[in-house]
Motif scaffolding. Structure first.
Motif, PDB file in Angstrom:
ATOM      1  N   GLY A 118       0.815  -1.213   0.000  1.00  0.00           N
ATOM      2  CA  GLY A 118       0.000   0.000   0.000  1.00  0.00           C
ATOM      3  C   GLY A 118       0.843   1.254   0.000  1.00  0.00           C
ATOM      4  O   GLY A 118       0.526   2.233  -0.697  1.00  0.00           O
ATOM      5  N   LEU A 119       1.927   1.253   0.764  1.00  0.00           N
ATOM      6  CA  LEU A 119       2.828   2.411   0.801  1.00  0.00           C
ATOM      7  C   LEU A 119       3.420   2.661  -0.580  1.00  0.00           C
ATOM      8  O   LEU A 119       3.418   3.794  -1.067  1.00  0.00           O
ATOM      9  CB  LEU A 119       3.947   2.183   1.822  1.00  0.00           C
ATOM     10  N   LEU A 120       3.900   1.615  -1.209  1.00  0.00           N
ATOM     11  CA  LEU A 120       4.496   1.775  -2.536  1.00  0.00           C
ATOM     12  C   LEU A 120       3.462   2.215  -3.560  1.00  0.00           C
ATOM     13  O   LEU A 120       3.753   3.032  -4.441  1.00  0.00           O
ATOM     14  CB  LEU A 120       5.179   0.475  -2.963  1.00  0.00           C
ATOM     15  N   GLN A 121       2.252   1.720  -3.434  1.00  0.00           N
ATOM     16  CA  GLN A 121       1.179   2.120  -4.355  1.00  0.00           C
ATOM     17  C   GLN A 121       0.861   3.601  -4.195  1.00  0.00           C
ATOM     18  O   GLN A 121       0.699   4.322  -5.184  1.00  0.00           O
ATOM     19  CB  GLN A 121      -0.070   1.275  -4.093  1.00  0.00           C
ATOM     20  N   VAL A 122       0.804   4.075  -2.948  1.00  0.00           N
ATOM     21  CA  VAL A 122       0.539   5.500  -2.706  1.00  0.00           C
ATOM     22  C   VAL A 122       1.673   6.342  -3.271  1.00  0.00           C
ATOM     23  O   VAL A 122       1.439   7.345  -3.950  1.00  0.00           O
ATOM     24  CB  VAL A 122       0.340   5.779  -1.197  1.00  0.00           C
TER      25      VAL A 122
END
Length: 146
Positions: free
Chosen positions: A15-19
């Protein structure tokens, strides 16, 4: 949203990388900060590939403790502000694909300290808290001095 048992750094990484990937470069954070669970090779490699600066605490593994112990014997400490001193260097840990820059900070112990003994040639320190009502000092918590 994630299930209650899916809240570790491993679960947060996608999720962090997607954001981060969804943000324009001008809107990305100056720094990704995380505790020691985030200091794993997979996440650091992914952030490095994106050119994203990060700062993670390191787990105090035996190799990290040895590295810190070697630094404490040097005189290369520089003022870091508010009573802290720091040194930086390169560290390659097991499980990391590459050596990375690490920063070690230290500050003087405050209060009264006594040597409570040794364990495997490491000094054990006890902090002394004054019992103001009884007029006595008693050992409070102990810590190992690396």
């Amino acid at each position: 949203m994630r299930a209650g048992n899916a809240h570790t750094a491993k679960h947060a990484q996608p999720g962090l990388l997607q954001v981060l990937d969804g943000l324009p470069a001008t809107c990305r954070p100056q720094l990704v900060r995380g505790d020691n669970a985030f200091g794993n090779d997979a996440l650091m490699t992914a952030l490095e590939a994106r050119g994203q600066p990060y700062l993670f605490k390191l787990k105090l593994s035996n190799n990290v403790k040895r590295y810190i112990g070697r630094l404490f014997g040097t005189t290369a400490w520089a003022p870091a502000g508010q009573g802290w001193e720091g040194q930086d260097g390169q560290l390659a840990l097991t499980g990391w694909q590459a050596a990375r820059r690490v920063v070690v900070l230290r500050r003087p112990l405050t209060g009264e300290v006594l040597v409570a003994g040794t364990d495997q040639e490491q000094q054990l320190l006890a902090f002394v808290e004054a019992d103001r009502q009884a007029g006595k000092a008693s050992p409070a918590t102990s810590m190992r001095c690396w």
